[in-house]
Design a protein around this motif. Structure first.
Motif, PDB file in Angstrom:
ATOM      1  N   THR A   1     -51.484 -22.918 -60.234  1.00 52.35           N
ATOM      2  CA  THR A   1     -51.000 -21.905 -61.162  1.00 52.35           C
ATOM      3  C   THR A   1     -51.605 -20.569 -60.755  1.00 52.35           C
ATOM      4  OG1 THR A   1     -50.705 -23.498 -62.957  1.00 52.35           O
ATOM      5  CG2 THR A   1     -50.936 -21.183 -63.586  1.00 52.35           C
ATOM      6  N   LEU A   2     -52.924 -20.509 -60.690  1.00 49.55           N
ATOM      7  CA  LEU A   2     -53.613 -19.304 -60.244  1.00 49.55           C
ATOM      8  C   LEU A   2     -54.038 -19.391 -58.784  1.00 49.55           C
ATOM      9  CD1 LEU A   2     -55.882 -18.727 -63.369  1.00 49.55           C
ATOM     10  CD2 LEU A   2     -53.823 -17.443 -62.732  1.00 49.55           C
ATOM     11  N   ILE A   3     -54.344 -20.598 -58.341  1.00 49.89           N
ATOM     12  CA  ILE A   3     -54.782 -20.788 -56.948  1.00 49.89           C
ATOM     13  C   ILE A   3     -53.867 -21.789 -56.248  1.00 49.89           C
ATOM     14  CG2 ILE A   3     -57.170 -20.187 -57.484  1.00 49.89           C
ATOM     15  CD1 ILE A   3     -57.870 -23.170 -57.314  1.00 49.89           C
ATOM     16  N   ASN A   4     -53.723 -21.600 -54.952  1.00 50.89           N
ATOM     17  CA  ASN A   4     -52.796 -22.381 -54.137  1.00 50.89           C
ATOM     18  C   ASN A   4     -53.479 -23.655 -53.625  1.00 50.89           C
ATOM     19  OD1 ASN A   4     -50.522 -23.080 -52.745  1.00 50.89           O
ATOM     20  ND2 ASN A   4     -50.533 -21.302 -51.383  1.00 50.89           N
ATOM     21  N   LEU A   5     -53.882 -24.509 -54.550  1.00 51.01           N
ATOM     22  CA  LEU A   5     -54.730 -25.653 -54.240  1.00 51.01           C
ATOM     23  C   LEU A   5     -54.052 -26.705 -53.376  1.00 51.01           C
ATOM     24  CD1 LEU A   5     -57.649 -26.629 -55.019  1.00 51.01           C
ATOM     25  CD2 LEU A   5     -56.484 -28.211 -56.541  1.00 51.01           C
ATOM     26  N   ARG A   6     -52.840 -27.080 -53.710  1.00 48.01           N
ATOM     27  CA  ARG A   6     -52.170 -28.146 -52.952  1.00 48.01           C
ATOM     28  C   ARG A   6     -51.927 -27.728 -51.506  1.00 48.01           C
ATOM     29  NH1 ARG A   6     -47.457 -28.366 -54.500  1.00 48.01           N
ATOM     30  NH2 ARG A   6     -46.801 -30.422 -53.805  1.00 48.01           N
ATOM     31  N   GLU A   7     -51.501 -26.494 -51.295  1.00 43.70           N
ATOM     32  CA  GLU A   7     -51.278 -26.035 -49.912  1.00 43.70           C
ATOM     33  C   GLU A   7     -52.604 -25.958 -49.156  1.00 43.70           C
ATOM     34  OE1 GLU A   7     -49.579 -22.202 -47.471  1.00 43.70           O
ATOM     35  OE2 GLU A   7     -48.583 -22.720 -49.362  1.00 43.70           O
ATOM     36  N   HIS A   8     -53.646 -25.517 -49.828  1.00 43.31           N
ATOM     37  CA  HIS A   8     -54.979 -25.505 -49.230  1.00 43.31           C
ATOM     38  C   HIS A   8     -55.377 -26.929 -48.810  1.00 43.31           C
ATOM     39  CE1 HIS A   8     -59.183 -24.467 -48.648  1.00 43.31           C
ATOM     40  NE2 HIS A   8     -59.555 -25.285 -49.624  1.00 43.31           N
ATOM     41  N   ALA A   9     -55.163 -27.887 -49.695  1.00 45.07           N
ATOM     42  CA  ALA A   9     -55.484 -29.285 -49.379  1.00 45.07           C
ATOM     43  C   ALA A   9     -54.612 -29.794 -48.234  1.00 45.07           C
ATOM     44  CB  ALA A   9     -55.297 -30.157 -50.619  1.00 45.07           C
ATOM     45  N   PHE A  10     -53.350 -29.392 -48.203  1.00 42.93           N
ATOM     46  CA  PHE A  10     -52.428 -29.796 -47.130  1.00 42.93           C
ATOM     47  C   PHE A  10     -52.988 -29.379 -45.765  1.00 42.93           C
ATOM     48  CE2 PHE A  10     -48.659 -29.291 -44.446  1.00 42.93           C
ATOM     49  CZ  PHE A  10     -47.961 -30.450 -44.714  1.00 42.93           C
ATOM     50  N   HIS A  11     -53.481 -28.160 -45.680  1.00 42.20           N
ATOM     51  CA  HIS A  11     -54.075 -27.688 -44.419  1.00 42.20           C
ATOM     52  C   HIS A  11     -55.331 -28.492 -44.072  1.00 42.20           C
ATOM     53  CE1 HIS A  11     -51.232 -24.466 -44.007  1.00 42.20           C
ATOM     54  NE2 HIS A  11     -51.604 -23.909 -45.145  1.00 42.20           N
ATOM     55  N   LEU A  12     -56.121 -28.826 -45.081  1.00 46.84           N
ATOM     56  CA  LEU A  12     -57.311 -29.647 -44.838  1.00 46.84           C
ATOM     57  C   LEU A  12     -56.935 -31.048 -44.364  1.00 46.84           C
ATOM     58  CD1 LEU A  12     -59.572 -28.629 -47.866  1.00 46.84           C
ATOM     59  CD2 LEU A  12     -59.925 -28.059 -45.452  1.00 46.84           C
ATOM     60  N   TYR A  13     -55.866 -31.626 -44.934  1.00 47.59           N
ATOM     61  CA  TYR A  13     -55.390 -32.935 -44.484  1.00 47.59           C
ATOM     62  C   TYR A  13     -55.022 -32.867 -42.999  1.00 47.59           C
ATOM     63  CZ  TYR A  13     -54.840 -35.165 -49.134  1.00 47.59           C
ATOM     64  OH  TYR A  13     -55.039 -35.741 -50.361  1.00 47.59           O
ATOM     65  N   ASN A  14     -54.275 -31.843 -42.618  1.00 47.07           N
ATOM     66  CA  ASN A  14     -53.904 -31.679 -41.209  1.00 47.07           C
ATOM     67  C   ASN A  14     -55.139 -31.660 -40.323  1.00 47.07           C
ATOM     68  OD1 ASN A  14     -51.135 -31.647 -40.507  1.00 47.07           O
ATOM     69  ND2 ASN A  14     -50.860 -29.595 -41.354  1.00 47.07           N
ATOM     70  N   LYS A  15     -56.125 -30.886 -40.727  1.00 50.46           N
ATOM     71  CA  LYS A  15     -57.356 -30.752 -39.944  1.00 50.46           C
ATOM     72  C   LYS A  15     -58.104 -32.077 -39.866  1.00 50.46           C
ATOM     73  CE  LYS A  15     -61.677 -28.154 -39.985  1.00 50.46           C
ATOM     74  NZ  LYS A  15     -62.476 -27.185 -40.740  1.00 50.46           N
ATOM     75  N   LYS A  16     -58.323 -32.725 -41.014  1.00 53.01           N
ATOM     76  CA  LYS A  16     -59.114 -33.956 -41.052  1.00 53.01           C
ATOM     77  C   LYS A  16     -58.417 -35.121 -40.358  1.00 53.01           C
ATOM     78  CE  LYS A  16     -62.563 -32.230 -43.253  1.00 53.01           C
ATOM     79  NZ  LYS A  16     -63.856 -32.033 -42.649  1.00 53.01           N
ATOM     80  N   LEU A  17     -57.083 -35.142 -40.436  1.00 55.99           N
ATOM     81  CA  LEU A  17     -56.322 -36.232 -39.809  1.00 55.99           C
ATOM     82  C   LEU A  17     -55.904 -35.898 -38.381  1.00 55.99           C
ATOM     83  CD1 LEU A  17     -54.104 -37.166 -42.885  1.00 55.99           C
ATOM     84  CD2 LEU A  17     -56.031 -38.489 -41.948  1.00 55.99           C
ATOM     85  N   ASN A  18     -56.303 -34.718 -37.918  1.00 51.34           N
ATOM     86  CA  ASN A  18     -55.943 -34.255 -36.581  1.00 51.34           C
ATOM     87  C   ASN A  18     -54.428 -34.313 -36.360  1.00 51.34           C
ATOM     88  OD1 ASN A  18     -56.600 -33.090 -34.141  1.00 51.34           O
ATOM     89  ND2 ASN A  18     -56.815 -35.068 -33.100  1.00 51.34           N
TER      90      ASN A  18
ATOM     91  N   TYR B   1     -61.812 -28.021 -53.622  1.00 48.69           N
ATOM     92  CA  TYR B   1     -62.096 -27.240 -54.815  1.00 48.69           C
ATOM     93  C   TYR B   1     -63.019 -26.048 -54.613  1.00 48.69           C
ATOM     94  CZ  TYR B   1     -60.036 -31.026 -57.600  1.00 48.69           C
ATOM     95  OH  TYR B   1     -59.187 -31.953 -58.150  1.00 48.69           O
ATOM     96  N   TYR B   2     -63.945 -26.114 -53.659  1.00 45.60           N
ATOM     97  CA  TYR B   2     -65.021 -25.123 -53.649  1.00 45.60           C
ATOM     98  C   TYR B   2     -65.203 -24.347 -52.359  1.00 45.60           C
ATOM     99  CZ  TYR B   2     -66.007 -27.873 -57.756  1.00 45.60           C
ATOM    100  OH  TYR B   2     -65.883 -28.539 -58.950  1.00 45.60           O
ATOM    101  N   THR B   3     -64.195 -24.326 -51.510  1.00 48.34           N
ATOM    102  CA  THR B   3     -64.357 -23.533 -50.293  1.00 48.34           C
ATOM    103  C   THR B   3     -63.435 -22.317 -50.357  1.00 48.34           C
ATOM    104  OG1 THR B   3     -62.822 -24.985 -49.078  1.00 48.34           O
ATOM    105  CG2 THR B   3     -65.189 -25.467 -48.884  1.00 48.34           C
ATOM    106  N   THR B   4     -62.467 -22.268 -49.501  1.00 51.04           N
ATOM    107  CA  THR B   4     -61.684 -21.043 -49.320  1.00 51.04           C
ATOM    108  C   THR B   4     -60.271 -21.135 -49.880  1.00 51.04           C
ATOM    109  OG1 THR B   4     -61.018 -21.835 -47.138  1.00 51.04           O
ATOM    110  CG2 THR B   4     -62.969 -20.400 -47.255  1.00 51.04           C
ATOM    111  N   CYS B   5     -60.078 -21.893 -50.925  1.00 55.03           N
ATOM    112  CA  CYS B   5     -58.749 -21.978 -51.523  1.00 55.03           C
ATOM    113  C   CYS B   5     -58.339 -20.588 -52.013  1.00 55.03           C
ATOM    114  CB  CYS B   5     -58.741 -22.963 -52.693  1.00 55.03           C
ATOM    115  SG  CYS B   5     -57.109 -23.089 -53.447  1.00 55.03           S
ATOM    116  N   PRO B   6     -57.196 -20.096 -51.540  1.00 58.72           N
ATOM    117  CA  PRO B   6     -56.798 -18.747 -51.941  1.00 58.72           C
ATOM    118  C   PRO B   6     -56.121 -18.704 -53.305  1.00 58.72           C
ATOM    119  CG  PRO B   6     -55.182 -19.655 -50.429  1.00 58.72           C
ATOM    120  CD  PRO B   6     -56.288 -20.681 -50.544  1.00 58.72           C
ATOM    121  N   ALA B   7     -56.328 -17.598 -53.985  1.00 58.97           N
ATOM    122  CA  ALA B   7     -55.566 -17.331 -55.203  1.00 58.97           C
ATOM    123  C   ALA B   7     -54.153 -16.951 -54.775  1.00 58.97           C
ATOM    124  CB  ALA B   7     -56.202 -16.184 -55.969  1.00 58.97           C
ATOM    125  N   PHE B   8     -53.186 -17.206 -55.655  1.00 61.08           N
ATOM    126  CA  PHE B   8     -51.841 -16.720 -55.385  1.00 61.08           C
ATOM    127  C   PHE B   8     -51.886 -15.198 -55.404  1.00 61.08           C
ATOM    128  CE2 PHE B   8     -50.455 -20.949 -56.987  1.00 61.08           C
ATOM    129  CZ  PHE B   8     -49.738 -21.337 -55.857  1.00 61.08           C
TER     130      PHE B   8
END
Length: 192
Positions: free
Chosen positions: A10-27, A66-73
């Protein structure tokens, strides 16, 4: 006036942030278009994960999500700061698990969201948000999740869905950009 806001997606783009982390962690290099096409809150399917594997992945990355660089919309922080500057009250109502409450509040403050003591509510179930919204007698409430928004159809609060791919079926007013909020308020003022 009193304004209430969910936080995640709603205020922060959490799911997209997590999506990028999934890409990174899963290579992997799953395209962002796969994320934008999702019609569910869960983001595990484009990675070929089961619901159980996706839940485990989210939990293992919760600290980073939750606590790193998740951007606000874009415009969210400035819009809330302006609301407070204009004399309105801003409330945060998040269903994040109770163990995340204090750190979430601290994260919001560190990221320049205006958080006033007594205006942060956390740790309830999605369906319990309605009680808080009614008790606070909010004028406006903004959320992304269909399960929450559907419980608010009959409250006097003006409810808006934050436009996302997974809530397109909802037939309620939408906020497409945080920059549009001042216009919505201006349009509604004569009737308040």
């Amino acid at each position: 006036m009193k304004f209430g806001f969910d936080i995640d997606d709603t205020l922060i783009n959490l799911r997209e942030h997590a999506f990028h982390l999934y890409n990174k962690k899963l290579n992997k290099n799953v395209e962002l278009s796969a994320f934008k096409a999702l019609n569910t809150l869960e983001i595990h399917e484009p990675f070929g994960l089961t619901a159980q594997e996706g839940g485990a992945m989210w939990n293992s990355l919760a600290e980073e999500i939750y606590y790193t660089t998740c951007p606000a919309f874009e415009g969210a922080i400035e819009t809330l700061q302006q609301l407070v500057k204009d004399g309105h009250e801003v409330f945060y109502i998040t269903a994040r698990n109770a163990e995340h409450c204090e750190r979430t509040k601290d994260w919001l403050i560190q990221n320049q969201f205006p958080v006033k003591e007594g205006h942060f509510f956390c740790g309830m179930k999605d369906k319990e948000k309605i009680r808080i919204i009614e008790d606070l007698q909010l004028d406006y409430y903004f959320d992304d999740k269909p399960a929450v928004l559907e419980t608010l159809l009959d409250v006097p609060t003006k409810v808006f869905a934050i436009d996302n791919s997974y809530n397109q079926e909802l037939k309620i007013p939408r906020l497409l950009s945080w920059f549009d909020l001042q216009e919505i308020i201006a349009d509604k003022k004569p009737g308040l």
